[in-house]
Design a protein around this motif. Structure first.
Motif, PDB file in Angstrom:
ATOM      1  N   HIS A  15       0.720  -0.978  -0.041  1.00 37.26           N
ATOM      2  CA  HIS A  15      -0.053   0.087   0.108  1.00 37.26           C
ATOM      3  C   HIS A  15       0.838   1.150  -0.009  1.00 37.26           C
ATOM      4  N   TYR A  16       1.902   1.222   0.854  1.00 36.28           N
ATOM      5  CA  TYR A  16       2.658   2.476   1.085  1.00 36.28           C
ATOM      6  C   TYR A  16       4.071   2.633   0.271  1.00 36.28           C
ATOM      7  N   GLY A  17       4.349   1.386  -0.185  1.00 34.82           N
ATOM      8  CA  GLY A  17       5.598   1.207  -1.306  1.00 34.82           C
ATOM      9  C   GLY A  17       6.771   1.158   0.009  1.00 34.82           C
ATOM     10  N   PRO A  18       8.029   1.448  -0.801  1.00 34.85           N
ATOM     11  CA  PRO A  18       9.178   1.307  -0.040  1.00 34.85           C
ATOM     12  C   PRO A  18       9.378   2.476   1.080  1.00 34.85           C
ATOM     13  N   ARG A  19       9.877   2.419   2.279  1.00 38.06           N
ATOM     14  CA  ARG A  19       9.724   3.164   3.402  1.00 38.06           C
ATOM     15  C   ARG A  19      11.159   2.814   4.254  1.00 38.06           C
ATOM     16  N   VAL A  20      11.674   3.607   4.996  1.00 38.04           N
ATOM     17  CA  VAL A  20      12.942   3.337   6.023  1.00 38.04           C
ATOM     18  C   VAL A  20      12.147   3.942   7.253  1.00 38.04           C
ATOM     19  N   MET A  21      11.769   3.034   8.119  1.00 39.30           N
ATOM     20  CA  MET A  21      11.228   3.157   9.493  1.00 39.30           C
ATOM     21  C   MET A  21      12.393   3.125  10.622  1.00 39.30           C
ATOM     22  N   HIS A  22      12.280   3.905  11.631  1.00 39.90           N
ATOM     23  CA  HIS A  22      13.027   3.760  12.666  1.00 39.90           C
ATOM     24  C   HIS A  22      12.485   3.644  14.109  1.00 39.90           C
ATOM     25  N   ALA A  23      13.171   2.857  15.177  1.00 42.21           N
ATOM     26  CA  ALA A  23      12.735   2.858  16.336  1.00 42.21           C
ATOM     27  C   ALA A  23      13.873   2.528  17.180  1.00 42.21           C
ATOM     28  N   MET A  24      13.769   2.899  18.572  1.00 43.97           N
ATOM     29  CA  MET A  24      14.620   2.630  19.610  1.00 43.97           C
ATOM     30  C   MET A  24      14.638   1.277  20.159  1.00 43.97           C
ATOM     31  N   ASP A  25      13.580   0.675  20.029  1.00 41.84           N
ATOM     32  CA  ASP A  25      13.087  -0.741  20.525  1.00 41.84           C
ATOM     33  C   ASP A  25      12.398  -1.410  19.217  1.00 41.84           C
TER      34      ASP A  25
END
Length: 356
Positions: A57-67
């Protein structure tokens, strides 16, 4: 305790365990269920996790998290300029740079993005994107992908990139300008009379030796090579391997003469040679190779290991080595490949494996 980030076609798996115990790792977490995770890594400088996620649905993305088991947020800036004919298809790799908070992302179609705030925002590298030859760049079977980003320890001005299928690109000014580094590479898949002039050079993987940064090793589309002049020229080191075709590669960071590869039969039969799962390692710069297979399947095992699905930790005789296959199996070694165990089986098809 070792933590592995395993990107699969059905989400990110976080595995935790002790490689010296040779027991299966526990699944300590899962994120992005049902979505393709191309790649995931942890930036040791900040503790931040970053994942390349491709959503229908959203295509390619970079996601981030500390956990990795917590809330993931989307980064911004990984997109081609409005009005441009190129469309973002895939984010292949994320690498930490040599300056504080500096990160790189390689994407398809081939382009480099840079972050100077730890991966929260990104900017297109125009020096590579605006190359005059770009309109003639040709994809490999996996697309026109920038997958290998080799930094120079302590010097953010020097970069080497591997692109399928546009060869090696080198920069001495932090990515402002670029030049080819393809001398010696032999693309057997193009007619012999055009091999010296073509830029259709299908690099599969490339790594720099941290303690001798002028040395790089490469897995090519039919060929295993070494460079001792910063990537400007290459010499074959494939003799002694059962096949010179393959995708994954990793190095021992404390041994500039080391490299590990997992040969596959050929571009027409991308499975382990002779139905035996074998890692091959060199400790003499590629002069000789040794099969490392104790504990790995050796009969009727036709596995495929993709280019980002092999990683290591530590060094020497106690180096940890880990790889995953499209079968969903992940294997590990806690003794530099002398023996292997099943880290986890029956996951979704594995795209990438990284030690956190």
């Amino acid at each position: 305790m070792t933590q592995l980030l395993v990107g699969t076609k059905k989400g990110l798996f976080v595995l935790e365990g002790d490689p010296r115990s040779e027991k299966p790792f526990e699944v300590a977490g899962r994120a992005f269920a049902g979505n393709v995770v191309e790649y995931a890594m942890r930036d040791a400088r900040t503790g931040r996790y970053l994942a390349s996620v491709t959503s229908g649905h959203y295509g390619p993305r970079v996601m981030h998290a500390m956990d990795p088991n917590g809330e993931w947020e989307q980064t911004s800036g990984i997109a081609f300029p409005e009005g441009d004919d190129w469309t973002l298809e895939r984010i292949w790799a994320i690498r930490a740079g040599e300056a504080d908070d500096l990160l790189y992302a390689g994407v398809a179609p081939a382009a480099l993005f840079t972050s100077t705030d730890g991966g929260i925002t990104w900017e297109l590298n125009r020096g590579l994107f605006d190359q005059p030859t770009r309109s003639a760049w040709q994809p490999g079977a996996g697309g026109l992908c920038l997958h290998s980003i080799a930094t120079w320890p302590g010097d953010p001005s020097k970069l080497a990139l591997g692109i399928s299928a546009v060869g090696v690109w080198l920069s001495d000014d932090g990515g402002e300008s670029w030049r080819h580094g393809n001398q010696g590479l032999v693309p057997r898949y193009v007619p012999e009379e055009t091999r010296e002039e073509t830029i259709d050079l299908c690099v599969h993987n490339m790594h720099r030796a941290p303690l001798r940064p002028e040395r790089l090793f490469m897995q090519f589309h039919g060929g295993v090579y070494r460079s001792d002049d910063e990537g400007s020229s290459w010499a074959s080191v494939a003799e002694g391997l059962p096949s010179d075709f393959g995708f994954p590669m990793t190095l021992d960071p404390a041994d500039p003469d080391s490299a590990f590869v997992i040969p596959l039969v050929s571009d027409g039969d991308r499975v382990t040679v002779d139905g035996r799962v074998r890692v091959f390692g060199t400790r003499d710069g590629g002069a000789t190779w040794r099969a490392l297979s104790d504990g790995l399947p050796q009969e009727d095992a036709y596995l495929t290991i993709l280019r980002q699905a092999f990683d290591g930790e530590g060094s020497g005789a106690e180096m940890g080595l880990y790889f995953g296959a499209t079968s969903g199996d992940v294997f590990g070694s806690g003794d530099g490949g002398a023996s292997w165990f099943t880290v986890r089986d029956r996951l979704a098809p594995v795209n990438s494996v990284r030690v956190a």
